[in-house]
Design a protein around this motif. Sequence first.
Motif, PDB file in Angstrom:
ATOM      1  N   ALA A 175       4.661   4.371   4.135  1.00  7.60           N
ATOM      2  CA  ALA A 175       2.541   4.750   4.151  1.00  7.60           C
ATOM      3  C   ALA A 175       1.772   4.595   2.274  1.00  7.60           C
ATOM      4  O   ALA A 175       0.674   3.610   2.410  1.00  7.60           O
ATOM      5  N   SER A 176       2.727   4.817   1.603  1.00 11.92           N
ATOM      6  CA  SER A 176       2.205   4.300   0.271  1.00 11.92           C
ATOM      7  C   SER A 176       2.080   2.739   0.210  1.00 11.92           C
ATOM      8  O   SER A 176       0.965   2.978   0.048  1.00 11.92           O
ATOM      9  N   ALA A 177       3.495   1.821   0.847  1.00 15.78           N
ATOM     10  CA  ALA A 177       2.358   0.604   0.465  1.00 15.78           C
ATOM     11  C   ALA A 177       2.161  -0.001   1.560  1.00 15.78           C
ATOM     12  O   ALA A 177       1.096  -0.704   0.822  1.00 15.78           O
ATOM     13  N   GLN A 178       1.471   0.893   2.556  1.00  9.98           N
ATOM     14  CA  GLN A 178       0.679   0.130   3.643  1.00  9.98           C
ATOM     15  C   GLN A 178      -1.519   0.701   2.519  1.00  9.98           C
ATOM     16  O   GLN A 178      -2.038  -0.121   2.895  1.00  9.98           O
ATOM     17  N   TRP A 179      -1.032   1.931   1.814  1.00  8.37           N
ATOM     18  CA  TRP A 179      -2.530   1.900   1.734  1.00  8.37           C
ATOM     19  C   TRP A 179      -2.635   1.049   0.399  1.00  8.37           C
ATOM     20  O   TRP A 179      -3.722   0.705   0.338  1.00  8.37           O
ATOM     21  N   LYS A 180      -1.317   0.562  -0.584  1.00 11.43           N
ATOM     22  CA  LYS A 180      -1.758  -0.309  -1.422  1.00 11.43           C
ATOM     23  C   LYS A 180      -2.049  -1.592  -1.075  1.00 11.43           C
ATOM     24  O   LYS A 180      -2.566  -1.847  -1.300  1.00 11.43           O
ATOM     25  N   LYS A 181      -1.745  -1.895   0.547  1.00 12.92           N
ATOM     26  CA  LYS A 181      -2.592  -3.457   0.824  1.00 12.92           C
ATOM     27  C   LYS A 181      -3.403  -2.735   0.956  1.00 12.92           C
ATOM     28  O   LYS A 181      -4.579  -4.161   0.896  1.00 12.92           O
ATOM     29  N   LEU A 182      -4.081  -2.500   1.805  1.00 10.14           N
ATOM     30  CA  LEU A 182      -5.336  -1.468   1.917  1.00 10.14           C
ATOM     31  C   LEU A 182      -6.725  -2.073   0.977  1.00 10.14           C
ATOM     32  O   LEU A 182      -7.468  -2.076   0.747  1.00 10.14           O
ATOM     33  N   GLU A 183      -6.208  -1.234   0.056  1.00  5.20           N
ATOM     34  CA  GLU A 183      -6.658  -0.918  -1.236  1.00  5.20           C
ATOM     35  C   GLU A 183      -6.836  -2.518  -2.013  1.00  5.20           C
ATOM     36  O   GLU A 183      -7.913  -2.973  -2.174  1.00  5.20           O
ATOM     37  N   ALA A 184      -5.610  -3.616  -1.266  1.00  7.04           N
ATOM     38  CA  ALA A 184      -6.383  -5.052  -2.379  1.00  7.04           C
ATOM     39  C   ALA A 184      -6.583  -5.460  -1.439  1.00  7.04           C
ATOM     40  O   ALA A 184      -7.576  -6.430  -1.651  1.00  7.04           O
ATOM     41  N   ASN A 185      -7.308  -5.056  -0.262  1.00  9.00           N
ATOM     42  CA  ASN A 185      -7.837  -5.932   1.015  1.00  9.00           C
ATOM     43  C   ASN A 185      -9.080  -5.708   0.619  1.00  9.00           C
ATOM     44  O   ASN A 185      -9.688  -6.124   0.971  1.00  9.00           O
ATOM     45  N   ARG A 186      -9.225  -4.489   0.235  1.00  3.79           N
ATOM     46  CA  ARG A 186     -10.894  -4.088   0.119  1.00  3.79           C
ATOM     47  C   ARG A 186     -11.424  -4.417  -1.012  1.00  3.79           C
ATOM     48  O   ARG A 186     -12.165  -4.745  -1.149  1.00  3.79           O
TER      49      ARG A 186
END
Length: 348
Positions: free
Chosen positions: A160-171
């Motif tokens: 979940a933490s990794a997905q959150w970082k990817k989400l922020e990068a894509n934002r």
Amino acid sequence: MNRRRRAAAAITVVCALTLLASPAGSAFAAPVPPAPPKKSLEEVRKEIDTLYRQAGAATDAYNLAEDQAEKQSAEIVRLAKVIAAGQTRIEDLKKRAGATARAQYRGGGLPPEAQLVLTDDPQLFLDGALRVQEAQKATKDLLGQLNGTQADLKVYAADASAQWKKLEANRVKKEKAKKEVETRISAAEKLEAELEAEERERLLALEQQEQYRAQSAWLDSGAMKDVKGSASEQGVRAVKFATAQIGKPYVWGAEGPGSYDCSGLTSQAWLAAGHGIPRTSQEQSRLLPAVEIKDMRPGDLIIYFADASHVGMYIGDGAIVHAPRPGRNVTIAGAGSMPILKVVRPDK
């Protein structure tokens, strides 16, 4: 001779007085640079076309970042539910472990093995031995489940933490692409706004002439000579949907129903046909199976330009339906009116 000298001296004095009378810094005016030569309408057309193509590539980057962000958001929600369920299970396992400990306490604080040794009845001893084995196995299983669930939760939390970082990068990518799109479109619109109404009409005519020239050259090359493919059942539905959108405006990032960008139109058309495909033209180019031009059939997608920044749907007879660019509507055009990169088939 003396008269000439006196006249020259008088002129020198007049010039000196004129310079002295002038305000400071204004004795010599800077030369006005000549106005830059006005661009021809064809040069303007090419510049506008380049800006809109750059905007198209940035739109693809925006759409991809948005699509990935949506998937990552959904994955984060799924993981959150899994983690919540795991925490509930851990609480349940802890309660069961606590119940086992309390039962042992009620037995005098002695472990089951010690209590068993103190019995005098052989049958009770045998029955008790079996119960002790079962209890030991149950306790071991309980502890194993507890440890396993806790380990799983650590993995899910890290995911979940990794997905959150990817989400922020894509934002961040999405915002950067959005700024790029808006900058390019604004520059192109400014160029068009500077044209007179009659020049804008001529600009449209130039666009159409260029498309006709490219289409004629493509047909003359014999590219369509062996193209006789028939649409699949899903392809027919996709073409029907896409052509029903003719006349609706191009809006970057749009997926209908009132407006579309190029890949928004093709992806929604195939979704309406019951077959989901990638959202962007670059992903459609990368992930969908390629076919030869001679084998293409209605419903296939034609990817344009070296960077795969545009896509249209082949509808037969050497034509495509596509959403061209901002300021234009969904329309039919020649399949060879732009440089073809490849042809891909969604339902291959």
